[in-house]
Design a protein around this motif. Structure first.
Motif, PDB file in Angstrom:
ATOM      1  N   HIS A  78     -14.505  38.197   1.008  1.00 49.32           N
ATOM      2  CA  HIS A  78     -13.595  38.812   0.227  1.00 49.32           C
ATOM      3  C   HIS A  78     -12.203  37.690   0.262  1.00 49.32           C
ATOM      4  O   HIS A  78     -11.259  38.010  -1.078  1.00 49.32           O
ATOM      5  CB  HIS A  78     -12.645  39.527   0.748  1.00 49.32           C
ATOM      6  CG  HIS A  78     -13.680  40.848   0.791  1.00 49.32           C
ATOM      7  ND1 HIS A  78     -14.063  41.580  -0.296  1.00 49.32           N
ATOM      8  CD2 HIS A  78     -14.710  42.011   1.088  1.00 49.32           C
ATOM      9  CE1 HIS A  78     -15.042  42.532   0.250  1.00 49.32           C
ATOM     10  NE2 HIS A  78     -15.558  42.793   1.062  1.00 49.32           N
ATOM     11  N   PRO A  80     -10.081  34.780  -1.367  1.00 51.70           N
ATOM     12  CA  PRO A  80      -9.937  34.918  -3.098  1.00 51.70           C
ATOM     13  C   PRO A  80      -9.894  33.287  -3.507  1.00 51.70           C
ATOM     14  O   PRO A  80      -9.703  31.992  -2.497  1.00 51.70           O
ATOM     15  CB  PRO A  80      -8.302  34.344  -3.473  1.00 51.70           C
ATOM     16  CG  PRO A  80      -8.091  35.258  -2.626  1.00 51.70           C
ATOM     17  CD  PRO A  80      -8.480  35.391  -1.065  1.00 51.70           C
ATOM     18  N   HIS A 126      -3.815  39.200  -1.616  1.00 49.57           N
ATOM     19  CA  HIS A 126      -4.678  39.271  -0.542  1.00 49.57           C
ATOM     20  C   HIS A 126      -4.772  40.008   1.056  1.00 49.57           C
ATOM     21  O   HIS A 126      -5.098  40.544   1.814  1.00 49.57           O
ATOM     22  CB  HIS A 126      -5.708  38.110   0.272  1.00 49.57           C
ATOM     23  CG  HIS A 126      -6.572  37.902   1.010  1.00 49.57           C
ATOM     24  ND1 HIS A 126      -8.024  38.766   0.505  1.00 49.57           N
ATOM     25  CD2 HIS A 126      -7.166  37.714   1.644  1.00 49.57           C
ATOM     26  CE1 HIS A 126      -9.024  38.294   1.229  1.00 49.57           C
ATOM     27  NE2 HIS A 126      -8.063  37.536   2.286  1.00 49.57           N
TER      28      HIS A 126
END
Length: 197
Positions: A78, A80, A126
């Motif tokens: 996950h 970015p 995030h």
């Protein structure tokens, strides 16, 4: 993501690394650098990276190879990634990049203002996402402990004092405790349902 997480800039050209670091410096985030895909993966696997700025074409392990590997691992899937390319628009590259879940694909030379805007948004989003996940895990642990305590109390039956057992059952608020009071169907404006607890 640890509080000291950094933005990792990956490019095999020193001048590009310097230009990207200069563009991102005003944001005040911690920055790291890597000059190869292998080096980037090592840093990502150490768990200190919150966002990658990644050159697509590098000798050895390419930017796309790095992303493919990251997406296979739960701990890195996950994070970015903004891919950077100096070879102009390429439909095949764009398709492959977004198919791997890359956040953005930017052309070099990069506009510093656009880069800062995208990096700030992705890095902060995030960080918020991970903080929320951490909170959910803590709440699940509390609920699990509560359920175990409740089961333990029920096994004891009436051996415990009633006040003590009631106090244990009040340890966690009811899930609806923060839901605002609703209007009664057909009530006049301003008349709210009385709290029935």
């Amino acid at each position: 993501m640890p509080s000291d997480a950094k933005i990792l800039i990956v490019d095999d050209h020193e001048d590009t690394l310097y230009a990207l670091e200069s563009a991102l410096a005003p944001l005040g985030y911690r920055l790291g650098r890597a000059t190869s895909g292998d080096e980037a993966l090592k840093q990502v696997l150490r768990g200190q990276v919150g966002l990658l700025l990644l050159d697509v074409r590098m000798p050895g392990v390419s930017g796309l190879d790095v992303v493919r590997y990251m997406r296979r691992l739960e701990q890195t899937q996950h994070i970015p990634v903004i891919l950077l390319t100096g070879f102009g628009p390429d439909h095949e590259l764009t398709s492959a990049a977004f198919g791997l879940g890359v956040a953005d694909l930017m052309m070099k030379p990069v506009d510093p203002w656009a880069l800062r805007t995208k990096v700030r948004y992705l890095f902060d989003s995030h960080r918020r996402h991970l903080a929320l996940e951490h909170e959910v895990r803590e709440l699940r642990a509390l609920v699990k402990d509560y359920d175990e305590d409740k089961g333990h109390d029920e096994d004891k039956g009436h051996d415990e004092d009633g006040d003590e057992a009631a106090a244990r059952h009040r340890a966690l608020p009811h899930p609806d405790a923060r839901v605002p009071v609703q209007r009664i169907n057909g009530a006049h404006t301003g008349e709210l349902e009385q709290d029935r607890t």
